[in-house]
Scaffold this active site. Structure first.
Site, PDB file in Angstrom:
ATOM      1  N   TYR A  54       0.826  -1.214   0.000  1.00 28.86           N
ATOM      2  CA  TYR A  54       0.000   0.000   0.000  1.00 28.86           C
ATOM      3  C   TYR A  54       0.866   1.273   0.000  1.00 28.86           C
ATOM      4  CZ  TYR A  54      -3.935  -3.103   1.006  1.00 28.86           C
ATOM      5  OH  TYR A  54      -4.887  -4.090   0.937  1.00 28.86           O
ATOM      6  N   ASP A  95      -1.647 -10.900   8.307  1.00 34.59           N
ATOM      7  CA  ASP A  95      -0.924 -11.986   7.635  1.00 34.59           C
ATOM      8  C   ASP A  95       0.572 -11.983   7.925  1.00 34.59           C
ATOM      9  OD1 ASP A  95      -2.955 -13.338   5.779  1.00 34.59           O
ATOM     10  OD2 ASP A  95      -3.293 -11.218   5.416  1.00 34.59           O
ATOM     11  N   HIS A 117       4.748  -6.488  -4.434  1.00 35.16           N
ATOM     12  CA  HIS A 117       3.316  -6.735  -4.568  1.00 35.16           C
ATOM     13  C   HIS A 117       2.530  -5.474  -4.272  1.00 35.16           C
ATOM     14  CE1 HIS A 117       2.617  -7.023  -0.132  1.00 35.16           C
ATOM     15  NE2 HIS A 117       3.878  -7.382  -0.150  1.00 35.16           N
ATOM     16  N   TYR A 151     -11.516  -1.032   0.242  1.00 35.25           N
ATOM     17  CA  TYR A 151     -11.500  -0.713   1.677  1.00 35.25           C
ATOM     18  C   TYR A 151     -10.223   0.023   2.059  1.00 35.25           C
ATOM     19  CZ  TYR A 151      -8.054  -3.921   3.806  1.00 35.25           C
ATOM     20  OH  TYR A 151      -6.898  -4.533   4.218  1.00 35.25           O
ATOM     21  N   ARG A 152      -9.253   0.035   1.163  1.00 34.07           N
ATOM     22  CA  ARG A 152      -7.928   0.556   1.479  1.00 34.07           C
ATOM     23  C   ARG A 152      -7.179   0.554   0.162  1.00 34.07           C
ATOM     24  NH1 ARG A 152      -4.251  -3.185   5.493  1.00 34.07           N
ATOM     25  NH2 ARG A 152      -2.659  -1.685   6.069  1.00 34.07           N
TER      26      ARG A 152
END
Ligand code: ADP
Length: 545
Positions: free
Chosen positions: A106, A167, A407, A488-489
Site C-alpha cells: 500500500y 498476515d 506486490h 476498503y484501502r
C-alpha cells in the site's frame, strides 16, 4: 566510493528553496538532536521486509525516485512530535507520519508528496505503556509491532490474553489499526477493537479521545466512546492528526483451538460456497475472518519462482497450475480452499465443526484436509498460527513468484454472496488476462462483508511489468466502481482514483473531508493527498494522479 555510500542530491519539498530547507533542517536538528534528523541523500536501498527502508517504497510501482522523502525525523515523545508539527507549520514543509512503514503493498514507508519529511514515530516511540491482565487491554506507542506485543505478553506470563495479528506480523499494531487493517481471530477487525487515541493535531495541539479526555479516568481502554461526538473515526485512513498512543483490546484465550481446511474442486464452486459461508459466518459458527483462496496461491506459497512451473509468457495456464498442485503440494489439487479455525474446548469445537462439515460437504467433491497429513512447513500451519494470534512471516514467500518480487493490492469489499463473488472474480480475471498477469484472488470473509484481496506480484526492476500492474489495478478500480464496488484501502498511487469513486451526491463526502482538512490543518502540512484528501494549498494544482 561504493554505490551504497555515494550521495544523491536530496529532494527538496516543493515551494521551499534548497538553502532555506537546509537551514530549517538544521534548526530541527538543534531541537531533536542531530542524530534524530537524517537527510535522504544516500542511494535508495530496498532491503527486505524485516529490514525495510523508511526513505521510499521498497515495492515501488512507479519509478523509485517518484515517492521519496527529503529527510526522516525520529521524535522520541509526544512533545517532540508537537515540535516537529510546529516546525513544519513555520516553514510550510509537508510531513508524513509513519509508525513502522511496513505497510507494504500500500506504499510502505513512502510519502504521498515527493520530498515530504517522513516522521518515523516507531524508531524511538516503541513502548507498551500498559498491559492490563484484568481488563484484557493494552496501550501502545506507534513502534510496537505485533511480534513485540505478542512477545511481551508471553514474557509476562499472560497466556490468558491473545493478540490478533495480520498476515505478516512485523508491522505496527497502531499503524495497521488506523489504516483499518485486518487479522484472523474473532478480534480481526482491528479498528473495531481499538479503544482510545492520543493525537497530535496538525496545529500542534494534543487531544485524547473517548475516556482519555477525562483527567484521571481509568476507563480509557475499556470504553471507547467517552462523551460527545465519537472523533476517533476521522483519524483512521486520513491526514488529520498524528496518533501517538492507542488503546487496544485483547482477546481472552478461548481455551483451545483447531484449524481446519476444506478444498473444493471447481471454479464454479465459488458461488455456492459463498451462499453456505454467509449464514454460518453471520451467526458465528464460522468464528474468524476466514480466507477462501485459489489453488494458484498454494503454488506461490511454496516460495518458488513461477519459472519452476512455467517459462512461457502471459498468465500461467490453468492445466499447469492444477498439475503442479498435484505434484508439488502436500494438499494436492483443488480450485478453492477455505482456511478457518474453531475456538474453545474440544466439546464446543466439535459441535461447530460438525455443522460446518455438513454444510461444506453439500458441495460435490468438497474435502476436509486432515492436518495430520501436512508437513510442518505447509502454508496451512502459517494460517493456523495467525488465526491463533501468533505473528508469522510465512505469507511473504509468494513474493518470490517473480524476480525482484514486489506486490500491490486491489481490495474491493462486497457482501458475502454468490453473485458478488463471481462478479468480482470474473472482473479480476479479465483484467489480469488483458495484461498477462497471474491472478491471485483471496476472499477474506469479515462478518457481513468480505474483502477480496488480489495481490499483483511484479518484478519491480522491470518498467513494463510495473506499468502493466498499475494499468491493471486502475482498470479494476474503475470497473469495480461501475458495478458498485469500492476498495476498503489502497496504495498511495491509487488514492485519488479510489477516493474519486466514492462520489455520491456530487462528491459530497470529499467536500466534507476537505472542509475538515482546511479547518484542522490550515497550512496543509500533514500528509497532503493521503486518501485523496488535499489541503487547500494543493487543490486543483495538478497533484492528483
Ligand atoms: P505498518 O508498519 O503497520 O504497516 P505504517 O507505519 O506503514 O504501518 O502505517 C500505515 C499508514 O498509516 C502509514 O503509511 C501512514 O500514512 C499512516 N500512519 C501510520 N502511523 C500513523 C500515525 N501514528 N499517525 C498518523 N498516521 C499514521
Amino acid at each position: 566510493k561504493p554505490a551504497s555510500e555515494r550521495q544523491r542530491l536530496p529532494v527538496v519539498p516543493q515551494g521551499i528553496e534548497r538553502d532555506e530547507f537546509t537551514k530549517a533542517l538544521a534548526e530541527l536538528q538543534g531541537q531533536l538532536g542531530a542524530e534524530h534528523v537524517e537527510i535522504n541523500d544516500k542511494p535508495l536501498k530496498d532491503g527486505w521486509y524485516m529490514e525495510h527502508p523508511n526513505t521510499h517504497d521498497m515495492m515501488t510501482i512507479l519509478d523509485e525516485e517518484e515517492l521519496v522523502a527529503s529527510a526522516v525525523v525520529y521524535p522520541g515523545s509526544t512533545e517532540e512530535v508537537q515540535q516537529v508539527v510546529l516546525w513544519a507549520n513555520k516553514y510550510r514543509i509537508p510531513i508524513f507520519p509513519i509508525s513502522m512503514g511496513r505497510n507494504l503493498g500500500y506504499g510502505g514507508a513512502a510519502p504521498r508528496v515527493r520530498g515530504s519529511v517522513t516522521v518515523d514515530l516507531g524508531r524511538r516511540m516503541n513502548q507498551i505503556l500498559d498491559l492490563n491482565p484484568e481488563d484484557y487491554t493494552c496501550l501502545v506507542e506507534p513502534g510496537v509491532s505485533f511480534y513485540a506485543l505478542y512477545e511481551a505478553i508471553q514474557a509476562k506470563g499472560y497466556g490468558h490474553m491473545w493478540i490478533d495479528t495480520p498476515d505478516v506480523g512485523g508491522g505496527s499494531v497502531l499503524g495497521n489499526t488506523i489504516d483499518r487493517g485486518v487479522g484472523y481471530t474473532p478480534y480481526g477487525d482491528h479498528w473495531a477493537c481499538h479503544a482510545g487515541l492520543e493525537v497530535v493535531l496538525p496545529t500542534g495541539d494534543v487531544i485524547r479521545t473517548g475516556m482519555g479526555a477525562l483527567p484521571g479516568s481509568n476507563t480509557w481502554q475499556t470504553f471507547p466512546y467517552g462523551f460527545g461526538p465519537y472523533s476517533d473515526g476521522i483519524f483512521s485512513q486520513s491526514n488529520y492528526g498524528i496518533v501517538t498512543k492507542m488503546g487496544m483490546t485483547l482477546m481472552p484465550n478461548p481455551g483451545g483451538y483447531e484449524s481446519f481446511m476444506y478444498t473444493f474442486p471447481k471454479e464454479e464452486d465459488l458461488g455456492p460456497l459463498m451462499e453456505i459461508i454467509r449464514p454460518l459466518r453471520i451467526s458465528n459458527i464460522l468464528e474468524n475472518v476466514a480466507q477462501v483462496r485459489h489453488v494458484i496461491q498454494a503454488l506461490a506459497a511454496l516460495g518458488q519462482p513461477r519459472s519452476k512451473f512455467f517459462t512461457g509468457s502471459g498468465p500461467i495456464p490453468a492445466e499447469i497450475v492444477h498439475t503442479a498442485a498435484t505434484t508439488a503440494t502436500a494438499v494436492g489439487d483443488y480450485t478453492w480452499a477455505y482456511y478457518g479455525m474453531a475456538y474453545g474446548p474440544a466439546h464446543i469445537r466439535a459441535h461447530k465443526l460438525a455443522l460446518v462439515d455438513a454444510e461444506f460437504k453439500r458441495i460435490p467433491g468438497a474435502r476436509r484436509v486432515d492436518p495430520a497429513t501436512l508437513p510442518a512447513d505447509e502454508y496451512f500451519w502459517a494460517r493456523d498460527r495467525i488465526a491463533a494470534g501468533v505473528p508469522d512471516i510465512h505469507e511473504l514467500r509468494w513474493v518470490n513468484w517473480t524476480p525482484n518480487g514486489a506486490h500491490v493490492a486491489f481490495s474491493p469489499v462486497s457482501p458475502i454472496r454468490a453473485a458478488d463473488a463471481t462478479a468480482l472474480f470474473a472482473l479480476g480475471k479479465r483484467a489480469h488476462d488483458r495484461y498477462g498477469i497471474d491472478f491471485f484472488p483471496a476472499f477474506c470473509v469479515g462478518l457481513r462483508e468480505m474483502h477480496l484481496i488480489v495481490e499483483i506480484v511484479f518484478d519491480r526492476d522491470d518498467g513494463a511489468a510495473r506499468r502493466a500492474a498499475l494499468d491493471c489495478l486502475r482498470d479494476m478500480v474503475d470497473e469495480a466502481a461501475a458495478l458498485g464496488y469500492g476498495e476498503y484501502r489502497t496504495h498511495l498511487v491509487l488514492m485519488d482514483q479510489v477516493a474519486g469513486t466514492y462520489s455520491w451526491n456530487d462528491g459530497a463526502l470529499m467536500k466534507f473531508n476537505e472542509r475538515l482538512k482546511d479547518a484542522l490543518d490550515p497550512n496543509g502540512i500533514l500528509a497532503p493527498g493521503r486518501c485523496g484528501i488535499w489541503p487547500k494549498r494543493y487543490r486543483g494544482r495538478g497533484w492528483e494522479m
